[in-house]
Design a protein around this motif. Structure first.
Motif, PDB file in Angstrom:
ATOM      1  N   MET A 187      42.807 -11.331 -25.654  1.00 27.06           N
ATOM      2  CA  MET A 187      43.759 -10.224 -25.559  1.00 27.06           C
ATOM      3  C   MET A 187      44.447 -10.178 -24.195  1.00 27.06           C
ATOM      4  O   MET A 187      45.639  -9.867 -24.109  1.00 27.06           O
ATOM      5  N   ALA A 188      43.726 -10.511 -23.131  1.00 25.57           N
ATOM      6  CA  ALA A 188      44.349 -10.557 -21.800  1.00 25.57           C
ATOM      7  C   ALA A 188      45.415 -11.650 -21.745  1.00 25.57           C
ATOM      8  O   ALA A 188      46.489 -11.451 -21.159  1.00 25.57           O
ATOM      9  N   ALA A 189      45.148 -12.790 -22.364  1.00 27.90           N
ATOM     10  CA  ALA A 189      46.133 -13.873 -22.388  1.00 27.90           C
ATOM     11  C   ALA A 189      47.356 -13.468 -23.210  1.00 27.90           C
ATOM     12  O   ALA A 189      48.493 -13.741 -22.821  1.00 27.90           O
ATOM     13  N   ALA A 190      47.134 -12.818 -24.353  1.00 24.25           N
ATOM     14  CA  ALA A 190      48.266 -12.341 -25.153  1.00 24.25           C
ATOM     15  C   ALA A 190      49.089 -11.329 -24.353  1.00 24.25           C
ATOM     16  O   ALA A 190      50.330 -11.366 -24.368  1.00 24.25           O
ATOM     17  N   ALA A 191      48.404 -10.435 -23.642  1.00 26.57           N
ATOM     18  CA  ALA A 191      49.094  -9.454 -22.799  1.00 26.57           C
ATOM     19  C   ALA A 191      49.913 -10.147 -21.717  1.00 26.57           C
ATOM     20  O   ALA A 191      51.025  -9.708 -21.393  1.00 26.57           O
ATOM     21  N   LEU A 192      49.395 -11.230 -21.164  1.00 26.30           N
ATOM     22  CA  LEU A 192      50.146 -11.989 -20.164  1.00 26.30           C
ATOM     23  C   LEU A 192      51.439 -12.548 -20.739  1.00 26.30           C
ATOM     24  O   LEU A 192      52.447 -12.631 -20.045  1.00 26.30           O
ATOM     25  N   ALA A 221      49.304 -19.181 -24.473  1.00 25.03           N
ATOM     26  CA  ALA A 221      49.059 -19.657 -25.840  1.00 25.03           C
ATOM     27  C   ALA A 221      47.872 -20.620 -25.879  1.00 25.03           C
ATOM     28  O   ALA A 221      47.060 -20.573 -26.807  1.00 25.03           O
ATOM     29  N   GLY A 222      47.752 -21.482 -24.874  1.00 18.19           N
ATOM     30  CA  GLY A 222      46.601 -22.387 -24.793  1.00 18.19           C
ATOM     31  C   GLY A 222      45.296 -21.622 -24.683  1.00 18.19           C
ATOM     32  O   GLY A 222      44.301 -21.969 -25.323  1.00 18.19           O
ATOM     33  N   VAL A 223      45.305 -20.565 -23.893  1.00 16.55           N
ATOM     34  CA  VAL A 223      44.106 -19.738 -23.747  1.00 16.55           C
ATOM     35  C   VAL A 223      43.811 -18.997 -25.051  1.00 16.55           C
ATOM     36  O   VAL A 223      42.664 -18.985 -25.526  1.00 16.55           O
ATOM     37  N   VAL A 224      44.825 -18.397 -25.646  1.00 15.92           N
ATOM     38  CA  VAL A 224      44.633 -17.679 -26.908  1.00 15.92           C
ATOM     39  C   VAL A 224      44.057 -18.620 -27.960  1.00 15.92           C
ATOM     40  O   VAL A 224      43.077 -18.285 -28.638  1.00 15.92           O
ATOM     41  N   GLY A 225      44.629 -19.798 -28.093  1.00 19.92           N
ATOM     42  CA  GLY A 225      44.154 -20.753 -29.100  1.00 19.92           C
ATOM     43  C   GLY A 225      42.723 -21.174 -28.869  1.00 19.92           C
ATOM     44  O   GLY A 225      41.895 -21.157 -29.795  1.00 19.92           O
ATOM     45  N   THR A 226      42.401 -21.523 -27.646  1.00 19.25           N
ATOM     46  CA  THR A 226      41.045 -21.964 -27.316  1.00 19.25           C
ATOM     47  C   THR A 226      40.029 -20.855 -27.562  1.00 19.25           C
ATOM     48  O   THR A 226      38.968 -21.077 -28.145  1.00 19.25           O
TER      49      THR A 226
END
Length: 173
Positions: free
Chosen positions: A113-118, A77-82
């Motif tokens: 998208m990779a972070a969401a997939a994670l 979530a931190g990655v997606v947000g950033t």
């Protein structure tokens, strides 16, 4: 399944390592935090110093958590947000391809998208989440990673991003 656990490990280390490198560069590369703060101000994210520090800490912290496989969905979530903040505030207007002037959105979109997939995939067997029994995956993991990340980005952009000439007009006054 071993293949899924290996894929999760590979994806976590790649995305997490990339975020650590990105945060490290904000803190210690080029213009360091003051340069990052000036850049944030130049794209309308104010106060630049606060957001440079918060973005850097988020990138470093989320990256480390992903590499370790700890709090995977929250780290994602931190990655997606950033990355969504970067996508909307800077890259989207430049088209898709990263080699376009101003850098297009393909890089930040892929990391988002990779972070969401994670979040959906989970941290896998080779993670602290697995060892501690705190695994979250599937729709719940995706909801945390994508939902919290998008909400955080929307709040930051809504409260602190003033694109265009707002800063220039204020400076002239």
């Amino acid at each position: 399944m071993l293949e899924v656990d290996l894929a999760a490990l590979l994806l976590r280390v790649t995305v997490g390592g990339t975020m650590i490198a990105h945060g490290w560069n904000h803190a210690f590369g080029g213009g360091r935090l003051p340069g990052t703060a000036r850049w944030f101000e130049s794209i309308g994210i104010r106060p630049g110093r606060v957001h440079a520090l918060l973005a850097t800490l988020t990138e470093l912290g989320a990256g480390l958590l992903l590499v370790l496989g700890a709090l995977n969905a929250l780290a994602a979530a931190g990655v997606v947000g950033t990355m969504l903040v970067a996508l909307v505030s800077n890259h989207l207007k430049n088209g898709f391809f990263i080699f376009r002037p101003g850098e297009g959105c393909e890089y930040v979109l892929m990391i988002t998208m990779a972070a969401a997939a994670l979040g959906a995939l989970g941290a896998g067997r080779f993670s602290l989440d697995h060892v501690l029994g705190t695994e979250l995956d599937g729709l719940a993991g995706l909801a945390v990673a994508a939902g919290l990340g998008a909400l955080g980005a929307a709040l930051l952009l809504g409260l602190f991003w003033r694109p265009g000439g707002a800063g220039a007009a204020e400076e002239k006054a």
